[in-house]
Scaffold this motif. Sequence first.
Motif, PDB file in Angstrom:
ATOM      1  N   GLY A 704       0.785  -1.235   0.000  1.00 26.28           N
ATOM      2  CA  GLY A 704       0.000   0.000   0.000  1.00 26.28           C
ATOM      3  C   GLY A 704       0.811   1.275   0.000  1.00 26.28           C
ATOM      4  O   GLY A 704       0.315   2.333   0.391  1.00 26.28           O
ATOM      5  N   ARG A 705       2.086   1.216  -0.438  1.00 26.21           N
ATOM      6  CA  ARG A 705       2.900   2.429  -0.459  1.00 26.21           C
ATOM      7  C   ARG A 705       3.823   2.411  -1.675  1.00 26.21           C
ATOM      8  O   ARG A 705       4.139   1.343  -2.212  1.00 26.21           O
ATOM      9  N   LEU A 706       4.248   3.619  -2.098  1.00 19.59           N
ATOM     10  CA  LEU A 706       5.139   3.762  -3.235  1.00 19.59           C
ATOM     11  C   LEU A 706       6.586   3.580  -2.812  1.00 19.59           C
ATOM     12  O   LEU A 706       6.935   3.696  -1.634  1.00 19.59           O
ATOM     13  N   LYS A 707       7.410   3.309  -3.800  1.00 23.29           N
ATOM     14  CA  LYS A 707       8.836   3.138  -3.524  1.00 23.29           C
ATOM     15  C   LYS A 707       9.464   4.467  -3.132  1.00 23.29           C
ATOM     16  O   LYS A 707       9.118   5.524  -3.649  1.00 23.29           O
ATOM     17  N   SER A 708      10.392   4.399  -2.189  1.00 26.04           N
ATOM     18  CA  SER A 708      11.035   5.617  -1.699  1.00 26.04           C
ATOM     19  C   SER A 708      12.527   5.376  -1.559  1.00 26.04           C
ATOM     20  O   SER A 708      12.978   4.258  -1.306  1.00 26.04           O
ATOM     21  N   GLU A 709      13.298   6.456  -1.749  1.00 26.70           N
ATOM     22  CA  GLU A 709      14.751   6.377  -1.616  1.00 26.70           C
ATOM     23  C   GLU A 709      15.223   6.816  -0.238  1.00 26.70           C
ATOM     24  O   GLU A 709      16.404   6.693   0.071  1.00 26.70           O
ATOM     25  N   THR A 710      14.336   7.304   0.587  1.00 19.51           N
ATOM     26  CA  THR A 710      14.719   7.768   1.928  1.00 19.51           C
ATOM     27  C   THR A 710      13.823   7.108   2.965  1.00 19.51           C
ATOM     28  O   THR A 710      12.710   6.666   2.668  1.00 19.51           O
ATOM     29  N   TRP A 711      14.304   7.104   4.169  1.00 26.44           N
ATOM     30  CA  TRP A 711      13.561   6.509   5.282  1.00 26.44           C
ATOM     31  C   TRP A 711      12.583   7.532   5.852  1.00 26.44           C
ATOM     32  O   TRP A 711      12.975   8.429   6.607  1.00 26.44           O
ATOM     33  N   GLY A 712      11.319   7.411   5.476  1.00 27.79           N
ATOM     34  CA  GLY A 712      10.294   8.252   6.078  1.00 27.79           C
ATOM     35  C   GLY A 712       9.754   7.624   7.353  1.00 27.79           C
ATOM     36  O   GLY A 712      10.044   6.470   7.685  1.00 27.79           O
ATOM     37  N   ASP A 713       8.958   8.398   8.077  1.00 27.77           N
ATOM     38  CA  ASP A 713       8.406   7.897   9.341  1.00 27.77           C
ATOM     39  C   ASP A 713       7.559   6.644   9.134  1.00 27.77           C
ATOM     40  O   ASP A 713       7.579   5.725   9.954  1.00 27.77           O
ATOM     41  N   ASP A 714       6.824   6.581   8.034  1.00 27.22           N
ATOM     42  CA  ASP A 714       5.954   5.431   7.787  1.00 27.22           C
ATOM     43  C   ASP A 714       6.767   4.155   7.586  1.00 27.22           C
ATOM     44  O   ASP A 714       6.432   3.094   8.117  1.00 27.22           O
ATOM     45  N   PHE A 715       7.857   4.232   6.818  1.00 26.68           N
ATOM     46  CA  PHE A 715       8.717   3.072   6.601  1.00 26.68           C
ATOM     47  C   PHE A 715       9.363   2.627   7.915  1.00 26.68           C
ATOM     48  O   PHE A 715       9.476   1.429   8.195  1.00 26.68           O
ATOM     49  N   ILE A 716       9.793   3.595   8.692  1.00 30.73           N
ATOM     50  CA  ILE A 716      10.457   3.255   9.954  1.00 30.73           C
ATOM     51  C   ILE A 716       9.486   2.545  10.897  1.00 30.73           C
ATOM     52  O   ILE A 716       9.812   1.525  11.514  1.00 30.73           O
ATOM     53  N   LYS A 717       8.265   3.071  10.995  1.00 33.35           N
ATOM     54  CA  LYS A 717       7.268   2.435  11.866  1.00 33.35           C
ATOM     55  C   LYS A 717       6.917   1.037  11.368  1.00 33.35           C
ATOM     56  O   LYS A 717       6.709   0.120  12.165  1.00 33.35           O
ATOM     57  N   ALA A 718       6.845   0.867  10.050  1.00 37.16           N
ATOM     58  CA  ALA A 718       6.522  -0.452   9.497  1.00 37.16           C
ATOM     59  C   ALA A 718       7.562  -1.491   9.894  1.00 37.16           C
ATOM     60  O   ALA A 718       7.228  -2.653  10.157  1.00 37.16           O
ATOM     61  N   CYS A 719       8.818  -1.093   9.960  1.00 35.23           N
ATOM     62  CA  CYS A 719       9.878  -2.034  10.361  1.00 35.23           C
ATOM     63  C   CYS A 719       9.911  -2.241  11.866  1.00 35.23           C
ATOM     64  O   CYS A 719      10.281  -3.327  12.334  1.00 35.23           O
ATOM     65  N   LEU A 720       9.544  -1.214  12.604  1.00 32.96           N
ATOM     66  CA  LEU A 720       9.697  -1.276  14.060  1.00 32.96           C
ATOM     67  C   LEU A 720       8.515  -1.933  14.775  1.00 32.96           C
ATOM     68  O   LEU A 720       8.706  -2.719  15.710  1.00 32.96           O
ATOM     69  N   LEU A 721       7.306  -1.608  14.350  1.00 35.61           N
ATOM     70  CA  LEU A 721       6.124  -2.007  15.126  1.00 35.61           C
ATOM     71  C   LEU A 721       5.997  -3.523  15.323  1.00 35.61           C
ATOM     72  O   LEU A 721       5.682  -3.967  16.437  1.00 35.61           O
ATOM     73  N   PRO A 722       6.201  -4.381  14.290  1.00 40.32           N
ATOM     74  CA  PRO A 722       6.094  -5.829  14.553  1.00 40.32           C
ATOM     75  C   PRO A 722       7.070  -6.296  15.623  1.00 40.32           C
ATOM     76  O   PRO A 722       6.727  -7.134  16.465  1.00 40.32           O
ATOM     77  N   TYR A 723       8.287  -5.735  15.593  1.00 45.17           N
ATOM     78  CA  TYR A 723       9.306  -6.178  16.557  1.00 45.17           C
ATOM     79  C   TYR A 723       9.013  -5.644  17.956  1.00 45.17           C
ATOM     80  O   TYR A 723       9.052  -6.391  18.942  1.00 45.17           O
TER      81      TYR A 723
END
Length: 1062
Positions: A704-723
């Motif tokens: 549900g998201r477009l490709k990005s070259e930088t770490w935005g808050d949404d990408f960071i939360k996606a990696c962090l929240l499951p862990y």
Amino acid sequence: MDFDMNDVSDQDLVTQWINNAAVAHNATEKLEYLHKLQEVLIRKSPQLLQKFLPSILNFTTDKNGDVKKALVGFIEELCKVRESLLPKVMLTLHMLLCDESIAVQKRVIQALITIYRRTLAWMCKASYVTEEMENAWRQLSAIKLEIANMIDSDNDGIRTSSVKFLECVVLLQTYPDQAENNKPNDFSLDDVPLTLKIARRRKLEEEANTLFELLLKFHGSPHISSANLLTCLGVVTNIAKNRAEFMSRVVSAIESLYNNLPPTLTTTQVNSVRKKLKTELSGLIKHPAAYEFVEKLTPMLTDLGYSQQEISKMVPKAEERRKYCKRTLSMESLQIYNKKPRLDPQIDFDNDTNDSEPQSLQEINEQFVMENFTLDKAVQLIFSSINKLPTTMPFEFSKEYSKFVDSGRVGQVEILAKILATQMTEASVSPPGKFFMKKNEEVKPPEKEIEEDKDEKEKLQKKERAKVPRIKTLKLSEITKPLEKDAKEKLLISSITRLLSADKTAAKCLYQKLITTIAACFSPTVRQTVLTFLLADLRTHVDLALAWLFEEYSILQGFSRVPPLRKDTKLDKSYNTLLCTFINVSTNDSVVFSRLLLEAPLVTDEALEKLHQLCREEKKCTWALTLLRDLTVRKPPKQLMFLNALLSYTTYESNAIRDCAIAHVLELHQRPDLKLVIEEFARMNLEFLKLQRPPESLCGFSQGRLKSETWGDDFIKACLLPYISLLPANESLIHDLAKVYVQTGANIKRIILRLLESPIRSMGMDSPELLKLVEECPKGSETLVTRVIHVLTDKGPPSTQLVQRVRDLYHTRVSDVRFLIPVLNGLSKKEVIAALPKLIKLNPVVVREVFNRLLGLHGDSPITPTELLVALHLIDSTKADLKTIIKATSMCLQEKQVFTQEVLAVVLQQLMDQTPLPTLLMRTVIQALGSYPRLSGFVMNILQRLILKQVWKQKVVWEGFIKCCQRTKPQSFAVLMQLPPPQLSDALAICPELKEPLKEHLMNFTEGQRTHIPLTVQEIIMGSYTQPPPAVPPPVGSLTEETTLTETGGPQATEPLPPGMD
């Protein structure tokens, strides 16, 4: 060690070899010693076995597989020599059977073929059964059951060995064929005494039949490997040759295999299986007991390459069959065990051709049925007997019918004729003219028939045949005309429609079976009719839809025969299309959709993709993700596939979908079999934070998201929240988070610190893992550890363990005073005062938090507000600059709820007692006076005391004194006039604004009041004072005016009056 071998006894030699083998590091040496021990103990000196057997069995725990295999060989040879030692080795054999090495397991199974035979024979020969023998048999039975279960092992070799072992058990636990010549040392069920309680004949025979059925099931498995199939084929044919009672089942199994070879075999493997079939069938047809199955075996042998002439040569001659039948009929076991008589009592002992042989009652009935059986009569039979059918299918019929289904010959007229003829024979019914002849033949003994003259027999046969009436065969083609295709189709659809609308409450199961069979076996038009009916109200007909899915699945997997009308269709596509059709209709009905996927025998990839579409809709994601969780739990074969699908939504862009998926994953994390997979997925996403840019797995339509070259808050939360969500369930994960935290950028660290609050609160300050993290504090993770400590102590006082670990960390490894802030309330007063110079240098926001903790706003404080403010005034200027101290004291004084008028009075009183005076004393006095004007009287008293302490000697305090006097005028005028003239002059020079008000105040004095004011002070105030010249020491003995005045009691001009003498 050199010695003569002849001088050493066998016992000493065995002892030495056992010791050498035990300490040998090389497996080759151990094997050599074991072979020597086997030769001596078994061949040369078996009397030593009893003594040294425990030492030999100790090699069971050896790590080398070859040593264990040699030990199995030793046990096998031992059982041939000393059967009495069998109970002592059973436990060892069971342990070796459970070994990790596949080779050891195979060797144990091979040895057990011999050991099982020896054990059974040994117990049957024993005069009585001891408790030791009973335990050994119980252990051996457990081993036997375990080997039977190994037929489903993942290893091909173990399955092959298990099949050979089961062959041995079946042969040992069944009655032998008395017609065959038994081997001298052969063992069978006849050798088991009737008095043997631990192994009854009936139970052994039942177990053998069960294991034989297991072999046949394995033999007919659609996924059996080539090697296993070849072995199993040889085993079942060998059993049939030695035990004729299994001949019919073996022939049926081979016929089923011949018609339905496993689809997993390659072309080369199929050729190998066909060669094996050719060999085994050619040997099987030579057996006299297989004569009645020649009709079944002949087509297979012909297809495998034998000519009809070669097959005729292999078929046993009439003389061999006659001898076999004589021996069979004379067996007493037939009467003892009450076996069923053959359906055909007429036995042929002649070697004539078929034309000259008399027909049996079975054959006559078969011929009669074949000639007279028509479709019209079949319909009449069905309608006349359908009312007499039981509500449930009899087990015998189901068993017999399954054989015909497996053989692939359902619907053939020959089979139906044989079944009907058998029923007629059992009822003693025959065509007209044949009944009495057949009955008379049955009464005659076989010996008398042999002695009859052939001519009389031929005459009798001619008379009998003449009595058979000729019946003209009814041919439908002569009296009917075929319907047109459209008419057939129309009638068929009409009948199906009536059937669908019929009342099905009476026999629901039968109705479902009928509809699903029709839908699965008929033409596409019929399938579409049934499908349209179901889709019209799928919620009501969901049970019928599921039954149809199961019918399609059984055809797909080969459990049911492929219908003739669907042989050209793709079975997997048909099942998938049907399932997806049901699913597409029920996307808005969560109950029906969930039942379809949960109860369907197979969830295809396309169906799972449809579920993915629902999971990506926020309105339906709740029940869709719940269904995905249920599929993970209730569908073990594809558990990982469903789990990975659910895990993919824990990193989805939508918060609602992601939170729902994480909640379900946390539920599944409680299952031990899924815990590791979930943690590995979360750890993998956490490791992504080390990359320079977000991975592609977090981008795209599925996330549900477009490709990005930088770490935005949404990408960071996606990696962090499951862990991070897993931290309360597995607290040890916090250490990996700390390692990743060190290697990430500032933006990622910021979000980690923000998201960490909730799980850390759930873990609590008593968590061993959190205490361990604080104690170790990896380099670079100081901020993370500080945040953890802050969260733990935010809502309550720190625990003793936490305070101790923070204290140790601060004193030994990390001298950052920020670590002490969360645990300030747990430190001693001395430690707090010692840390104050560093604490007040921090950011003002942090300093305010420090004071909030120390002032008791977060619980009990080790230091009182009075002690805190006094300690701030007494901070050494070398440890903190004056500006920093001023900010700290001002911040404290802003807390008016804490620093009340009374508290400030106590603080000022304690500061006045300090020597030297604190630098910021007067500043605090002025601030206190500004906050609480009612302290003015107390302040005047302080100012008077300061004069006595010669306040002018400390420049900063002196300046503060003057400022305080300026702000407290006119109350301070009385204090000013008590200053010595030089200090008064200095004060007026520093603050000229005081001179005129002070002069006016003095002018208002009366003459009497002025007499109490020194003249010098008055002059300074009035401005007429001149600086006196340096004093000249008076001559000795002369008195100055001042001295005279002093002596006479006059006022002394240079010393002020005491306070209050106005």
